[in-house]
Design a protein around this motif. Structure first.
Motif, PDB file in Angstrom:
ATOM      1  N   LEU A   1       0.841  -1.206   0.000  1.00 31.18           N
ATOM      2  CA  LEU A   1       0.000   0.000   0.000  1.00 31.18           C
ATOM      3  C   LEU A   1       0.876   1.256   0.000  1.00 31.18           C
ATOM      4  N   GLY A   2       0.877   2.012   1.087  1.00 23.75           N
ATOM      5  CA  GLY A   2       1.542   3.308   1.095  1.00 23.75           C
ATOM      6  C   GLY A   2       3.043   3.228   0.929  1.00 23.75           C
ATOM      7  N   MET A   3       3.628   4.249   0.300  1.00 19.04           N
ATOM      8  CA  MET A   3       5.075   4.309   0.092  1.00 19.04           C
ATOM      9  C   MET A   3       5.563   5.742   0.112  1.00 19.04           C
ATOM     10  N   MET A   4       6.847   5.912   0.359  1.00 17.26           N
ATOM     11  CA  MET A   4       7.450   7.249   0.356  1.00 17.26           C
ATOM     12  C   MET A   4       8.953   7.137   0.168  1.00 17.26           C
ATOM     13  N   PHE A   5       9.525   8.173  -0.433  1.00 16.55           N
ATOM     14  CA  PHE A   5      10.976   8.298  -0.514  1.00 16.55           C
ATOM     15  C   PHE A   5      11.479   8.917   0.786  1.00 16.55           C
ATOM     16  N   TYR A   6      12.505   8.320   1.331  1.00 19.45           N
ATOM     17  CA  TYR A   6      13.060   8.833   2.580  1.00 19.45           C
ATOM     18  C   TYR A   6      14.026   9.967   2.278  1.00 19.45           C
ATOM     19  N   THR A   7      13.684  11.164   2.753  1.00 21.31           N
ATOM     20  CA  THR A   7      14.499  12.355   2.510  1.00 21.31           C
ATOM     21  C   THR A   7      15.113  12.907   3.794  1.00 21.31           C
ATOM     22  N   GLY A   8      14.955  12.177   4.900  1.00 22.22           N
ATOM     23  CA  GLY A   8      15.456  12.659   6.173  1.00 22.22           C
ATOM     24  C   GLY A   8      16.935  12.386   6.374  1.00 22.22           C
ATOM     25  N   LYS A   9      17.439  12.823   7.531  1.00 22.91           N
ATOM     26  CA  LYS A   9      18.849  12.652   7.868  1.00 22.91           C
ATOM     27  C   LYS A   9      19.049  11.783   9.105  1.00 22.91           C
ATOM     28  N   MET A  10      17.957  11.424   9.802  1.00 25.39           N
ATOM     29  CA  MET A  10      18.105  10.634  11.022  1.00 25.39           C
ATOM     30  C   MET A  10      18.632   9.234  10.730  1.00 25.39           C
ATOM     31  N   PHE A  11      18.122   8.587   9.697  1.00 24.53           N
ATOM     32  CA  PHE A  11      18.502   7.213   9.412  1.00 24.53           C
ATOM     33  C   PHE A  11      19.878   7.161   8.753  1.00 24.53           C
ATOM     34  N   PRO A  12      20.560   6.032   8.859  1.00 20.71           N
ATOM     35  CA  PRO A  12      21.884   5.901   8.233  1.00 20.71           C
ATOM     36  C   PRO A  12      21.856   6.149   6.728  1.00 20.71           C
TER      37      PRO A  12
END
Length: 421
Positions: free
Chosen positions: A324-335
């Protein structure tokens, strides 16, 4: 004396806000008032309780969820029937759609990354399957229902009261022909693209549509993705050959549109695969109903020639896992390994002798912008005996880079954060 007491109690009950009934409204009556910035007289709904036995039970179930080293998962909010999410670009308030009749506003006032308040958003509006919620870059909230599209300018700043400025983008009955309305595959999703147009995925109601319907569906964009100006004008069909997409997002690196697709049921446990697709330009055909998923032909269309130029999936997912839902990860928290990749939610199978899914997937991207191999990121909502403790629906990112996961079975939103080195 007893009858007088009963009458008095009845009068008090009717006058009390706790027993007040919402004012009757026509399909457009309150919307007309809201678009003219007039009060509807709607009572303020009570917030959803965020503690107690239910919250404790959900936290207990989260102990079963397995994540990569350094990650942890917590309960962010209790939100009934939580489906797709949109995070306010200015405030971080999370708006949550449902397949029922409410949209919720989730507020973390003290920014401790746990919601302080969850309440019904725009209670003066009568929604019908308001699953799809998305923001424009300048803070306009769009709500896509079964057969209508609404616009809420500055929703994240004016959601506190029951009346919120609202405008009709596509009026009731104009998103799809009313004759094609169905209880099946009606959970729409939306995104505002890099071109500032509003993109909407329109599922078609059949497992495999009859040939008598398919030409109509292609023409109006059912079983596809449409786009329009943010005021509803200049509607056009962007992509076709899609069975039922309930998740999409734009890759900020190259502006391409990616989407999940739920594939044909009733073809056995191990076929056809689910799909993660990439649209690089307008007018592409993704193969349904000639293919039931991947390169597996449907029985109903197996004798029909496949249209030229059909685009295959970027990645094949487990059969019947219900991506179902999806997104591109644009954050800096994750490795670094997760940055720029795709997180997606698998709702879990129903059409399979041994259930699969109920997890969050991660798909890395290769240097050329195509998909790498999908991998399990979070799992544990499906027990060994086939019981669902929860069913993830959507993923979204908070401003701090942590990941939200909605769950319509548990009626909750979880927050995944990274604390490793």
């Amino acid at each position: 004396m007893k009858s007088i007491w009963l009458i008095a109690v009845s009068v008090v009950a009717l006058a009390s806000p706790a027993f007040a009934q919402p004012p009757a409204q026509s399909p457009t009556g309150n919307l007309d008032k809201l678009s003219s910035f007039k009060s509807t007289g709607t009572a303020e709904p009570k917030p959803v309780p965020q503690d107690g036995r239910r919250a404790g039970a959900i936290r207990k179930n989260l102990e079963n969820v397995k994540l990569p080293p350094g990650f942890k998962i917590d309960l962010y909010a209790i939100v009934p029937d939580a489906r797709h999410m949109a995070v306010g670009p200015s405030t971080g308030v999370v708006f949550v759609g449902t397949r029922k009749s409410h949209v919720y506003a989730v507020t973390d006032r003290d920014k401790d990354r746990v919601a302080d308040e969850v309440k019904i958003f725009a209670p003066s509006v009568e929604f019908k399957v308001p699953n799809g919620v998305c923001f424009s870059r300048d803070g306009v909230l769009y709500v896509v229902e079964q057969n209508r599209v609404l616009q809420f300018p500055a929703a994240e700043f004016f959601y506190e009261g029951p009346d919120v400025a609202a405008f009709v983008v596509t009026k009731q009955g104009d998103l799809i022909p009313p004759s094609e309305e169905s209880y099946n595959h009606t959970a729409r999703v939306c995104r505002v693209g890099p071109d500032n147009k509003l993109y909407i995925a329109l599922g078609q109601p059949f497992n495999v549509p009859p040939k008598s319907k398919w030409l109509l569906f292609r023409k109006i964009g059912m079983g596809g993705i449409i786009r329009m100006d943010q005021d509803g004008k200049n509607r056009e069909v962007y992509a076709t050959g899609i069975r039922n997409s309930v998740g999409m997002d734009f890759n900020p690196a190259d502006k391409t549109l990616w989407f999940t697709d739920n594939q044909v049921d009733g073809m056995g446990d191990d076929q056809p695969p689910g799909e993660l697709n990439r649209a690089t330009q307008m007018g592409q055909d993704f193969g349904f109903p000639y293919y039931g998923g991947g390169t597996v032909r449907t029985l109903e269309y197996k004798e029909d020639p496949v249209p030229a130029g059909v685009v295959g999936p970027q990645a094949e997912m487990a059969p019947h896992a219900a991506d179902l839902g999806m997104m591109f990860y644009t954050g800096k928290m994750f490795p670094q390994a997760y940055q720029g990749g795709i997180f997606s939610a698998q709702h879990g199978s129903w059409n399979r002798t041994k259930p699969i899914g109920a997890r969050v997937m991660f798909t890395p991207l290769k240097p050329d912008g195509t998909a790498g191999k999908p991998q399990v990121f979070a799992e544990g909502w499906l027990t060994e005996n086939g019981e669902y403790l929860g069913r993830p629906v959507d993923v979204a990112m908070l401003p701090d880079g942590s990941l939200l996961v909605s769950d319509d079975t548990a009626g909750a939103i979880y927050r995944i954060s990274y604390e490793g080195k």
